[in-house]
Design a protein around this motif. Sequence first.
Motif, mmCIF file in Angstrom:
data_model
loop_
_atom_site.group_PDB
_atom_site.id
_atom_site.type_symbol
_atom_site.label_atom_id
_atom_site.label_comp_id
_atom_site.label_asym_id
_atom_site.label_seq_id
_atom_site.Cartn_x
_atom_site.Cartn_y
_atom_site.Cartn_z
ATOM 1 N N SER A 100 41.773 1.110 25.714
ATOM 2 C CA SER A 100 41.375 2.361 25.064
ATOM 3 C C SER A 100 42.582 3.214 24.718
ATOM 4 O O SER A 100 42.628 3.844 23.647
ATOM 5 C CB SER A 100 40.419 3.135 25.976
ATOM 6 O OG SER A 100 41.051 3.452 27.215
ATOM 7 N N ASP A 101 43.599 3.228 25.606
ATOM 8 C CA ASP A 101 44.834 3.953 25.288
ATOM 9 C C ASP A 101 45.540 3.328 24.094
ATOM 10 O O ASP A 101 46.078 4.041 23.233
ATOM 11 C CB ASP A 101 45.772 3.953 26.495
ATOM 12 C CG ASP A 101 45.218 4.757 27.661
ATOM 13 O OD1 ASP A 101 44.299 5.573 27.423
ATOM 14 O OD2 ASP A 101 45.683 4.547 28.807
ATOM 15 N N SER A 103 44.100 1.679 21.666
ATOM 16 C CA SER A 103 43.320 2.025 20.477
ATOM 17 C C SER A 103 43.590 3.461 20.036
ATOM 18 O O SER A 103 43.697 3.745 18.829
ATOM 19 C CB SER A 103 41.834 1.824 20.763
ATOM 20 O OG SER A 103 41.044 2.210 19.669
ATOM 21 N N ALA A 104 43.719 4.372 20.997
ATOM 22 C CA ALA A 104 44.011 5.759 20.651
ATOM 23 C C ALA A 104 45.396 5.901 20.031
ATOM 24 O O ALA A 104 45.583 6.640 19.056
ATOM 25 C CB ALA A 104 43.899 6.640 21.889
ATOM 26 N N GLY A 107 45.295 4.597 16.595
ATOM 27 C CA GLY A 107 44.559 5.497 15.712
ATOM 28 C C GLY A 107 45.379 6.681 15.241
ATOM 29 O O GLY A 107 45.061 7.287 14.211
ATOM 30 N N GLU A 108 46.428 7.026 15.973
ATOM 31 C CA GLU A 108 47.292 8.128 15.560
ATOM 32 C C GLU A 108 48.235 7.747 14.423
ATOM 33 O O GLU A 108 48.823 8.620 13.790
ATOM 34 C CB GLU A 108 48.107 8.614 16.759
ATOM 35 C CG GLU A 108 47.265 9.211 17.885
ATOM 36 C CD GLU A 108 48.101 9.574 19.084
ATOM 37 O OE1 GLU A 108 49.337 9.333 19.032
ATOM 38 O OE2 GLU A 108 47.547 10.105 20.063
#
Length: 321
Positions: A100-101, A103-104, A107-108
């Motif tokens: 999840s980190d 992916s975040a 995403g930035e």
Amino acid sequence: MEMRSIRQAASNALAAVSSGIRTCRRGGARMRHRIRSAFGIRLSRRIYGEILSAVVLGVFGIAFILPIVYTVCNAFKPLDELFLFPPKLFPQRVTLENFSDLSALMGESWVPFSRYLFNTVLITAAGTIGHVIFASMAAYVLEKHKFPGSRAFFGLVTAALMFSPIVTSVPNILIMSSLGWMDTYWAVVIPAIGQPLGLFLMKQFMSTLPDSILEAARIDGAREWRIFFKIVMPAVKPAWLTLIIFSTQTLWNTGGNIGFYIRSEELKTLPYALNSILTGGVARAGAGSAVGLLLISVPILIFMLAQSNIIDTMTTSGMKE
């Protein structure tokens, strides 16, 4: 005196070797006796050798698979477990926070994750397919169609194997720049197609293919293209499956040196984007562990899919005159 001392030293060395061999034999005999006493079975030398080979291969197999298991386990460890000392192999608390980190963080970026993935798949597929096809065609001509200078040309190919990609990067950059292919996919795909490893591997394997089979096909009226695709390529299937594994692994992990050829962010590959995450320090260690799992997953998957085919064809394609 010197000659006598040399003979004495040689005789002492032979005596020591003979003593060592006798000791090993006595140790093997004692081991077989202990196994017979413990399990009540009688082992022949052949069975004893097979058991010893299985034990040795098992030890080496565990040693080789440990880094992969460690990488997979690290991807599911929380951040605090990644810095435990002494380190633990398996996670105590399985988590998906690392992914999840990751992916975040992706995403930035102003370039979407799907674009990096598309670039990687396109470069890997084009470079691998082109490398296999052109290396197979060139190897077929060199091995089965002798022409003046073929040996000298193959000698140059063999010599090219000694140069690492770092050494050839400067000539590749100059050639790609003169062709106007810098900052394009071609700057990465074309050098991958021209790697000498594929030509060397395919030629050496085609040398085991009997010429009589090709001559019989020509007598029956088959053209060269039909002979190549219907007879030669199926016969050398283990070689080009192995070549697919090597080429895919190299192109999929192309990250650091791609900046020499491609400067546009929207054309860069997934390993380049993922490796840039690792520069964030300790806070991104969890995401870096997820990156390691993603980078090794595709080459391992391709190897697992092709391994059975390689073994099967190795046992059936050993044709000789």
